[in-house]
Design a protein around this motif. Sequence first.
Motif, PDB file in Angstrom:
ATOM      1  N   LEU A  17       0.818  -1.209   0.000  1.00  0.00           N
ATOM      2  CA  LEU A  17       0.000   0.000   0.000  1.00  0.00           C
ATOM      3  C   LEU A  17       0.855   1.263   0.000  1.00  0.00           C
ATOM      4  O   LEU A  17       0.519   2.248  -0.662  1.00  0.00           O
ATOM      5  CB  LEU A  17      -0.940  -0.007   1.210  1.00  0.00           C
ATOM      6  N   VAL A  18       1.952   1.238   0.738  1.00  0.00           N
ATOM      7  CA  VAL A  18       2.849   2.399   0.751  1.00  0.00           C
ATOM      8  C   VAL A  18       3.368   2.674  -0.657  1.00  0.00           C
ATOM      9  O   VAL A  18       3.371   3.820  -1.127  1.00  0.00           O
ATOM     10  CB  VAL A  18       4.024   2.170   1.723  1.00  0.00           C
ATOM     11  N   ARG A  19       3.798   1.615  -1.332  1.00  0.00           N
ATOM     12  CA  ARG A  19       4.328   1.782  -2.687  1.00  0.00           C
ATOM     13  C   ARG A  19       3.235   2.224  -3.661  1.00  0.00           C
ATOM     14  O   ARG A  19       3.426   3.156  -4.454  1.00  0.00           O
ATOM     15  CB  ARG A  19       4.955   0.471  -3.161  1.00  0.00           C
ATOM     16  N   TYR A  20       2.079   1.579  -3.581  1.00  0.00           N
ATOM     17  CA  TYR A  20       1.008   1.858  -4.538  1.00  0.00           C
ATOM     18  C   TYR A  20       0.435   3.260  -4.334  1.00  0.00           C
ATOM     19  O   TYR A  20       0.263   4.015  -5.296  1.00  0.00           O
ATOM     20  CB  TYR A  20      -0.093   0.808  -4.392  1.00  0.00           C
ATOM     21  N   LEU A  21       0.153   3.623  -3.087  1.00  0.00           N
ATOM     22  CA  LEU A  21      -0.395   4.955  -2.826  1.00  0.00           C
ATOM     23  C   LEU A  21       0.623   6.035  -3.166  1.00  0.00           C
ATOM     24  O   LEU A  21       0.261   7.119  -3.635  1.00  0.00           O
ATOM     25  CB  LEU A  21      -0.826   5.068  -1.363  1.00  0.00           C
ATOM     26  N   GLU A 104      -8.442  -4.908  -4.343  1.00  0.00           N
ATOM     27  CA  GLU A 104      -7.547  -4.312  -5.324  1.00  0.00           C
ATOM     28  C   GLU A 104      -7.074  -2.958  -4.794  1.00  0.00           C
ATOM     29  O   GLU A 104      -7.902  -2.133  -4.391  1.00  0.00           O
ATOM     30  CB  GLU A 104      -8.265  -4.114  -6.660  1.00  0.00           C
ATOM     31  N   PRO A 105      -5.771  -2.697  -4.775  1.00  0.00           N
ATOM     32  CA  PRO A 105      -5.286  -1.401  -4.289  1.00  0.00           C
ATOM     33  C   PRO A 105      -5.935  -0.215  -4.986  1.00  0.00           C
ATOM     34  O   PRO A 105      -6.166   0.820  -4.368  1.00  0.00           O
ATOM     35  CB  PRO A 105      -3.779  -1.465  -4.575  1.00  0.00           C
ATOM     36  N   ALA A 110      -9.458   4.703  -5.049  1.00  0.00           N
ATOM     37  CA  ALA A 110     -10.710   5.341  -5.458  1.00  0.00           C
ATOM     38  C   ALA A 110     -11.523   5.785  -4.245  1.00  0.00           C
ATOM     39  O   ALA A 110     -12.100   6.880  -4.230  1.00  0.00           O
ATOM     40  CB  ALA A 110     -11.523   4.380  -6.320  1.00  0.00           C
ATOM     41  N   ARG A 111     -11.559   4.948  -3.216  1.00  0.00           N
ATOM     42  CA  ARG A 111     -12.334   5.305  -2.024  1.00  0.00           C
ATOM     43  C   ARG A 111     -11.675   6.449  -1.259  1.00  0.00           C
ATOM     44  O   ARG A 111     -12.362   7.334  -0.735  1.00  0.00           O
ATOM     45  CB  ARG A 111     -12.501   4.078  -1.134  1.00  0.00           C
ATOM     46  N   ILE A 112     -10.347   6.426  -1.177  1.00  0.00           N
ATOM     47  CA  ILE A 112      -9.638   7.528  -0.518  1.00  0.00           C
ATOM     48  C   ILE A 112      -9.938   8.836  -1.232  1.00  0.00           C
ATOM     49  O   ILE A 112     -10.269   9.849  -0.606  1.00  0.00           O
ATOM     50  CB  ILE A 112      -8.120   7.262  -0.505  1.00  0.00           C
ATOM     51  N   ARG A 113      -9.828   8.820  -2.544  1.00  0.00           N
ATOM     52  CA  ARG A 113     -10.066  10.044  -3.314  1.00  0.00           C
ATOM     53  C   ARG A 113     -11.498  10.535  -3.158  1.00  0.00           C
ATOM     54  O   ARG A 113     -11.744  11.741  -3.057  1.00  0.00           O
ATOM     55  CB  ARG A 113      -9.740   9.794  -4.781  1.00  0.00           C
ATOM     56  N   ALA A 114     -12.456   9.609  -3.135  1.00  0.00           N
ATOM     57  CA  ALA A 114     -13.861   9.999  -2.985  1.00  0.00           C
ATOM     58  C   ALA A 114     -14.096  10.674  -1.635  1.00  0.00           C
ATOM     59  O   ALA A 114     -14.775  11.702  -1.544  1.00  0.00           O
ATOM     60  CB  ALA A 114     -14.763   8.778  -3.136  1.00  0.00           C
ATOM     61  N   ILE A 115     -13.525  10.105  -0.578  1.00  0.00           N
ATOM     62  CA  ILE A 115     -13.692  10.683   0.755  1.00  0.00           C
ATOM     63  C   ILE A 115     -13.029  12.049   0.842  1.00  0.00           C
ATOM     64  O   ILE A 115     -13.600  13.006   1.385  1.00  0.00           O
ATOM     65  CB  ILE A 115     -13.121   9.732   1.826  1.00  0.00           C
ATOM     66  N   LEU A 116     -11.821  12.169   0.298  1.00  0.00           N
ATOM     67  CA  LEU A 116     -11.118  13.448   0.358  1.00  0.00           C
ATOM     68  C   LEU A 116     -11.818  14.512  -0.480  1.00  0.00           C
ATOM     69  O   LEU A 116     -11.828  15.691  -0.112  1.00  0.00           O
ATOM     70  CB  LEU A 116      -9.667  13.269  -0.099  1.00  0.00           C
ATOM     71  N   ARG A 117     -12.418  14.094  -1.608  1.00  0.00           N
ATOM     72  CA  ARG A 117     -13.188  15.060  -2.407  1.00  0.00           C
ATOM     73  C   ARG A 117     -14.372  15.587  -1.614  1.00  0.00           C
ATOM     74  O   ARG A 117     -14.672  16.782  -1.645  1.00  0.00           O
ATOM     75  CB  ARG A 117     -13.679  14.406  -3.705  1.00  0.00           C
ATOM     76  N   ARG A 118     -15.063  14.680  -0.913  1.00  0.00           N
ATOM     77  CA  ARG A 118     -16.208  15.120  -0.114  1.00  0.00           C
ATOM     78  C   ARG A 118     -15.758  16.054   1.003  1.00  0.00           C
ATOM     79  O   ARG A 118     -16.402  17.069   1.276  1.00  0.00           O
ATOM     80  CB  ARG A 118     -16.941  13.910   0.473  1.00  0.00           C
ATOM     81  N   ARG A 119     -14.652  15.708   1.659  1.00  0.00           N
ATOM     82  CA  ARG A 119     -14.160  16.556   2.746  1.00  0.00           C
ATOM     83  C   ARG A 119     -13.763  17.933   2.216  1.00  0.00           C
ATOM     84  O   ARG A 119     -14.076  18.952   2.825  1.00  0.00           O
ATOM     85  CB  ARG A 119     -12.967  15.872   3.426  1.00  0.00           C
TER      86      ARG A 119
END
Length: 229
Positions: A17-21, A104-105, A110-119
């Motif tokens: 996850l560190v590498r992929y993110l 799938e990473p 996608a979920r991280i980006r969706a949450i950050l967009r809402r915030r």
Amino acid sequence: MEKVVIVDDDEKMSALLVRYLGEFGFEVVSMSRPSEALALLGQSRFDIAILDVMLPEMDGFELLKKIREIDDLPIIMLTARGELHDRVLGLELGSDDYIQKPFEPRELVARIRAILRRRKANGDVVSDSSVIKVAGIVLNRATFSVTVDGVPIELTTSEFQLLDIFLSSPRIVFPREVLMDKLRGSSIGAFDRSIDVLVSRLRTQLQDDSRNPRFIKTIHGIGYVFMAE
């Protein structure tokens, strides 16, 4: 650059996850022990946290509760069990999303980006409609703040988003599946209790009695409606 903290004692998963993110432009810090995470969060500001349920020292749910005492950052829970109980418990304790292992990473991204967009949309963008006032509640998207009868209350990202939906369309009946679509960006069946848990959490914050509601009324078999005075 958004900062992500990962708490997972699975070293291979964390390294992946560190590498992929990192490839997607996130600054990532990973650790395996909840005590280390709490110490770090007490000193540094992160944009989102990813917590595994199974951890040493304490489980992810206990860590979630402790984080909520000091920080309102968005939190995604990782669970290998995928049981409804785990998902509901996480939402009850204040998580913003959950994802079942294995995954799938790119789904996590996608979920991280969706949450950050809402915030960001709720907290950082100032517009003519940044403040909503309905029935004694004032919601300010620009400052990510809410007051009820002049008294400030603290909401998680998902609670704030749900209240925003209600205040933007008072007296409109929202079926459960419509609310889930708006909150998650994907279709989740009305049988899923997670929306009911989220509404219950919001009612608690608003001190709204479900048996004699001032704000949110249950429409049995359908969903919910916000009642404007």
